[in-house]
Scaffold this active site. Sequence first.
Site, PDB file in Angstrom:
ATOM      1  N   SER A 147      37.943  36.284  44.594  1.00 62.17           N
ATOM      2  CA  SER A 147      37.173  37.343  44.008  1.00 62.17           C
ATOM      3  C   SER A 147      36.226  38.368  45.343  1.00 62.17           C
ATOM      4  O   SER A 147      35.483  37.546  46.434  1.00 62.17           O
ATOM      5  CB  SER A 147      35.996  36.986  43.332  1.00 62.17           C
ATOM      6  OG  SER A 147      34.759  37.963  43.015  1.00 62.17           O
ATOM      7  N   TYR A 161      30.075  30.357  40.044  1.00 58.00           N
ATOM      8  CA  TYR A 161      31.292  31.172  40.417  1.00 58.00           C
ATOM      9  C   TYR A 161      31.100  31.917  41.713  1.00 58.00           C
ATOM     10  O   TYR A 161      32.704  31.555  42.175  1.00 58.00           O
ATOM     11  CB  TYR A 161      30.781  32.326  39.476  1.00 58.00           C
ATOM     12  CG  TYR A 161      31.872  33.608  39.692  1.00 58.00           C
ATOM     13  CD1 TYR A 161      33.423  33.058  38.679  1.00 58.00           C
ATOM     14  CD2 TYR A 161      31.760  34.713  40.578  1.00 58.00           C
ATOM     15  CE1 TYR A 161      34.402  33.927  38.713  1.00 58.00           C
ATOM     16  CE2 TYR A 161      33.036  35.531  40.095  1.00 58.00           C
ATOM     17  CZ  TYR A 161      34.387  35.128  39.663  1.00 58.00           C
ATOM     18  OH  TYR A 161      34.847  36.275  39.539  1.00 58.00           O
TER      19      TYR A 161
HETATM   20  N1  LIG Z   1      37.880  41.289  36.095  1.00 64.24           N
HETATM   21  C1  LIG Z   1      37.658  41.319  37.547  1.00 64.24           C
HETATM   22  O1  LIG Z   1      36.524  42.240  37.561  1.00 64.24           O
HETATM   23  C2  LIG Z   1      37.005  39.932  38.257  1.00 64.24           C
HETATM   24  C3  LIG Z   1      36.945  40.401  39.875  1.00 64.24           C
HETATM   25  C4  LIG Z   1      37.285  39.439  40.152  1.00 64.24           C
HETATM   26  C5  LIG Z   1      37.630  38.234  40.381  1.00 64.24           C
HETATM   27  N2  LIG Z   1      38.455  37.940  39.116  1.00 64.24           N
HETATM   28  C6  LIG Z   1      38.936  36.758  38.953  1.00 64.24           C
HETATM   29  O2  LIG Z   1      40.271  36.986  38.127  1.00 64.24           O
HETATM   30  C7  LIG Z   1      40.571  35.801  36.980  1.00 64.24           C
HETATM   31  C8  LIG Z   1      41.102  36.330  35.862  1.00 64.24           C
HETATM   32  O3  LIG Z   1      40.124  37.062  35.458  1.00 64.24           O
HETATM   33  P1  LIG Z   1      39.428  38.263  33.842  1.00 64.24           P
HETATM   34  O4  LIG Z   1      38.755  39.029  34.321  1.00 64.24           O
HETATM   35  O5  LIG Z   1      41.273  38.173  33.561  1.00 64.24           O
HETATM   36  O6  LIG Z   1      38.975  37.067  32.787  1.00 64.24           O
HETATM   37  P2  LIG Z   1      39.509  36.897  31.261  1.00 64.24           P
HETATM   38  O7  LIG Z   1      40.161  37.839  31.074  1.00 64.24           O
HETATM   39  O8  LIG Z   1      38.842  36.286  30.668  1.00 64.24           O
HETATM   40  O9  LIG Z   1      41.009  36.099  31.514  1.00 64.24           O
HETATM   41  C9  LIG Z   1      40.779  34.478  31.713  1.00 64.24           C
HETATM   42  C10 LIG Z   1      41.886  34.385  31.364  1.00 64.24           C
HETATM   43  O10 LIG Z   1      42.363  32.544  31.980  1.00 64.24           O
HETATM   44  C11 LIG Z   1      42.455  32.249  30.733  1.00 64.24           C
HETATM   45  N3  LIG Z   1      41.441  30.826  30.849  1.00 64.24           N
HETATM   46  C12 LIG Z   1      39.703  30.817  30.709  1.00 64.24           C
HETATM   47  N4  LIG Z   1      40.174  29.100  30.880  1.00 64.24           N
HETATM   48  C13 LIG Z   1      41.037  28.971  30.867  1.00 64.24           C
HETATM   49  C14 LIG Z   1      41.217  27.273  31.152  1.00 64.24           C
HETATM   50  N5  LIG Z   1      40.418  26.136  30.564  1.00 64.24           N
HETATM   51  N6  LIG Z   1      42.605  26.839  31.037  1.00 64.24           N
HETATM   52  C15 LIG Z   1      43.244  27.705  31.091  1.00 64.24           C
HETATM   53  N7  LIG Z   1      43.616  28.710  30.665  1.00 64.24           N
HETATM   54  C16 LIG Z   1      41.957  29.504  31.371  1.00 64.24           C
HETATM   55  C17 LIG Z   1      42.051  32.472  29.597  1.00 64.24           C
HETATM   56  O11 LIG Z   1      42.607  32.550  28.303  1.00 64.24           O
HETATM   57  P3  LIG Z   1      42.061  31.510  26.785  1.00 64.24           P
HETATM   58  O12 LIG Z   1      41.054  32.292  26.537  1.00 64.24           O
HETATM   59  O13 LIG Z   1      43.483  31.559  25.699  1.00 64.24           O
HETATM   60  O14 LIG Z   1      42.517  29.885  27.994  1.00 64.24           O
HETATM   61  C18 LIG Z   1      42.501  34.127  30.520  1.00 64.24           C
HETATM   62  O15 LIG Z   1      43.635  34.510  30.343  1.00 64.24           O
HETATM   63  C19 LIG Z   1      39.276  34.901  37.465  1.00 64.24           C
HETATM   64  O16 LIG Z   1      40.215  34.008  38.472  1.00 64.24           O
HETATM   65  C20 LIG Z   1      38.092  35.592  37.491  1.00 64.24           C
HETATM   66  O17 LIG Z   1      37.000  35.087  38.498  1.00 64.24           O
HETATM   67  C21 LIG Z   1      38.246  39.147  38.431  1.00 64.24           C
END
Ligand SMILES: NC(=O)c1ccc[n+]([C@@H]2O[C@H](COP(=O)([O-])OP(=O)(O)OC[C@H]3O[C@@H](n4cnc5c(N)ncnc54)[C@H](OP(=O)(O)O)[C@@H]3O)[C@@H](O)[C@H]2O)c1
Length: 255
Positions: A147, A161
């Site tokens: 991130s 985080y």
């Molecule tokens: N969105 C952004 O702007 C942003 C920016 C920088 C970095 N990121 C990074 O991108 C990645 C995805 O984030 P996102 O924004 O797409 O978040 P999100 O919509 O909350 O998606 C998270 C995903 O991870 C799964 N997950 C959560 N806990 C888990 C566990 N214990 N074991 C297996 N799967 C798990 C969730 O499904 P379940 O609930 O079914 O487990 C979901 O598929 C993360 O690493 C986040 O830090 C996101």
Amino acid sequence: MHLFDLTGKVAVVTGGTRGIGLMMARGLLQAGASVYISSRKAEAGEQAVAELSRFGTVESIPADVSTEAECLRLAAEVGRREERLHVLVNNAGATWGEPFGTFPASAWDKVLDLNLKAPFFLTRAFLPLLEAAGTEDDPARVVNVGSIDGLHAPSLPTYSYSASKAGVHHLTRVLAKELGPKRVTVNAVAPGPFESKMMAATLAAHGDEIAASSPLGRIGRPDDMAGVVVYLASRAGAYVTGAVIPVDGGRATTL
Ligand SMILES: NC(=O)c1ccc[n+]([C@@H]2O[C@H](COP(=O)([O-])OP(=O)(O)OC[C@H]3O[C@@H](n4cnc5c(N)ncnc54)[C@H](OP(=O)(O)O)[C@@H]3O)[C@@H](O)[C@H]2O)c1
């Protein structure tokens, strides 16, 4: 063969059921890979499979990758279906926001277990399958999702985080050194703001302001994530390892 073609490759995307993982899974499928998506909730996995199937061969294997036992089980499940794994995307992640004074120990454990330890244990668990896929010309690929909050100090009180994401970036370099000789590259993508469940509240409250403050004037789109993972997974990215690639419209890169 087209530089970005992934035909015949097999990929695993953790957290591939929504948000950034879903964007990456779609991109990999459209480039020709077959994809396993994984997250805790079986129903979310089936829904994502229904959405993604029009782009190619996709299957859901539910797992909670915040424990090593589940990382090992997921690798074993994939190993029962495939002899090789060409691309592992360590994307599943969680955040926690709470003021400095009350930020609890449990928020360190929860976030580090999933964001930092899981990429390590999953990469190790999948290594035999990755090594079976990697060649000198076309190594296997690990793509960690970091991130921009691991590159700069974030504005929100997300202590564990941002530390976990800086850790992911450094683990990426360490594992790139370890696994290069085994014909496996390890890179990280550091996203800026993208629509997802994790970002929903932040974007609802400050979306316009966040978009306006980036040099490119917008938040990320699904194709921005699809593009970087296809690049890193394809022949185009075969000589890149240990890199942390910000995909953020310039928010962190131009600070
Ligand atoms: N969105 C952004 O702007 C942003 C920016 C920088 C970095 N990121 C990074 O991108 C990645 C995805 O984030 P996102 O924004 O797409 O978040 P999100 O919509 O909350 O998606 C998270 C995903 O991870 C799964 N997950 C959560 N806990 C888990 C566990 N214990 N074991 C297996 N799967 C798990 C969730 O499904 P379940 O609930 O079914 O487990 C979901 O598929 C993360 O690493 C986040 O830090 C996101």
